[in-house]
Design a protein around this motif. Structure first.
Motif, PDB file in Angstrom:
ATOM      1  N   THR A 147       0.983  -8.823   5.288  1.00 27.01           N
ATOM      2  CA  THR A 147       0.412  -7.763   4.442  1.00 27.01           C
ATOM      3  C   THR A 147       1.120  -6.439   4.700  1.00 27.01           C
ATOM      4  O   THR A 147       1.441  -5.695   3.762  1.00 27.01           O
ATOM      5  N   GLY A 148       1.385  -6.136   5.959  1.00 27.27           N
ATOM      6  CA  GLY A 148       2.086  -4.908   6.310  1.00 27.27           C
ATOM      7  C   GLY A 148       3.488  -4.862   5.727  1.00 27.27           C
ATOM      8  O   GLY A 148       3.934  -3.822   5.204  1.00 27.27           O
ATOM      9  N   PHE A 149       4.214  -5.983   5.799  1.00 23.70           N
ATOM     10  CA  PHE A 149       5.559  -6.033   5.212  1.00 23.70           C
ATOM     11  C   PHE A 149       5.508  -5.787   3.708  1.00 23.70           C
ATOM     12  O   PHE A 149       6.314  -5.039   3.156  1.00 23.70           O
ATOM     13  N   ALA A 150       4.563  -6.420   3.058  1.00 27.68           N
ATOM     14  CA  ALA A 150       4.457  -6.270   1.598  1.00 27.68           C
ATOM     15  C   ALA A 150       4.144  -4.823   1.221  1.00 27.68           C
ATOM     16  O   ALA A 150       4.728  -4.278   0.274  1.00 27.68           O
ATOM     17  N   ASP A 151       3.237  -4.183   1.985  1.00 17.82           N
ATOM     18  CA  ASP A 151       2.915  -2.772   1.708  1.00 17.82           C
ATOM     19  C   ASP A 151       4.137  -1.879   1.901  1.00 17.82           C
ATOM     20  O   ASP A 151       4.399  -0.980   1.085  1.00 17.82           O
ATOM     21  N   ILE A 152       4.873  -2.102   2.955  1.00 17.70           N
ATOM     22  CA  ILE A 152       6.070  -1.300   3.224  1.00 17.70           C
ATOM     23  C   ILE A 152       7.109  -1.506   2.127  1.00 17.70           C
ATOM     24  O   ILE A 152       7.719  -0.543   1.643  1.00 17.70           O
ATOM     25  N   LEU A 153       7.279  -2.741   1.706  1.00 20.97           N
ATOM     26  CA  LEU A 153       8.255  -3.016   0.648  1.00 20.97           C
ATOM     27  C   LEU A 153       7.867  -2.318  -0.659  1.00 20.97           C
ATOM     28  O   LEU A 153       8.718  -1.745  -1.343  1.00 20.97           O
ATOM     29  N   GLN A 154       6.590  -2.383  -0.997  1.00 20.48           N
ATOM     30  CA  GLN A 154       6.152  -1.738  -2.244  1.00 20.48           C
ATOM     31  C   GLN A 154       6.307  -0.220  -2.169  1.00 20.48           C
ATOM     32  O   GLN A 154       6.617   0.441  -3.153  1.00 20.48           O
ATOM     33  N   GLN A 155       6.120   0.340  -0.982  1.00 23.61           N
ATOM     34  CA  GLN A 155       6.214   1.785  -0.820  1.00 23.61           C
ATOM     35  C   GLN A 155       7.660   2.279  -0.830  1.00 23.61           C
ATOM     36  O   GLN A 155       7.959   3.311  -1.418  1.00 23.61           O
TER      37      GLN A 155
END
Length: 189
Positions: A147-155
């Motif tokens: 989840t953290g990776f996905a949030d960072i990628l989207q940001q």
């Protein structure tokens, strides 16, 4: 010299290599020499007249050593440093060796010895299991990372096609047979 006179071994003791060699005699050679009595020559500890010579202390030159090495080779798996499998294999080989040595009916001492070996094997496998799982992240930790990776990628990756490529690469890296849905709706295999 009478037949009843004792014969001293007179072999040099360890750490006394600077002393001269002495033959067995009825007179003790002094400090640094073996003072055991023998039947006319060296004592049994220094290769005396008995056929057995010095008693075996370590088993290093035992005739059974080669047999045990073969059993150990049969019990061993892949050599992996830090893995307790080899120690478990050794215990299993020793158990097989012990069972082969039992001649006749099994008595209480044999049962106690086999039970002790089995308990040690169980203890070692439990330790190995704990070591394997001690460093592995939990399912919850893995989910939090994904989840953290996905949030960072989207940001930080505004371009959707570049972000999709990055997510595909991450999915390939973290995929280990589990099916985990990333926040973008895709799933890893």
């Amino acid at each position: 010299m009478a037949d009843s006179d004792p014969t001293f071994c007179n072999a040099r003791l360890k750490g006394n290599g600077d002393l001269e060699k002495r033959d067995p005699a009825t007179e003790y050679a002094g400090d640094g020499y073996c003072k055991r009595h023998s039947g006319g020559g060296r004592c049994r500890m220094h290769g005396g007249t008995e056929d057995i010579g010095r008693p075996v202390e370590t088993g290093l030159y035992s005739s059974r050593r080669e047999e045990l090495r073969e059993k150990l080779g049969a019990a061993q798996g892949v050599d992996d440093p830090g893995n307790l499998r080899r120690e478990v294999d050794v215990l299993r080989a020793l158990k097989a060796e012990y069972l082969e040595r039992i001649d006749g009916p099994v008595d209480g001492e044999d049962i106690d010895n086999i039970t002790d070996i089995d308990a040690e094997i169980r203890r070692m496998t439990d330790t190995a299991h704990q070591m394997m799982h001690r460093d592995a992240p939990s399912e919850e930790e893995i989910e939090r990372l994904i989840t953290g990776f996905a949030d960072i990628l989207q940001q930080y990756i505004p371009d959707e096609s570049t972000r999709a490529d990055a997510i595909d690469e991450l999915e390939a890296i973290i995929s280990d047979g589990r099916r985990t849905a990333l926040p973008n709706g895709r799933a890893t295999d």
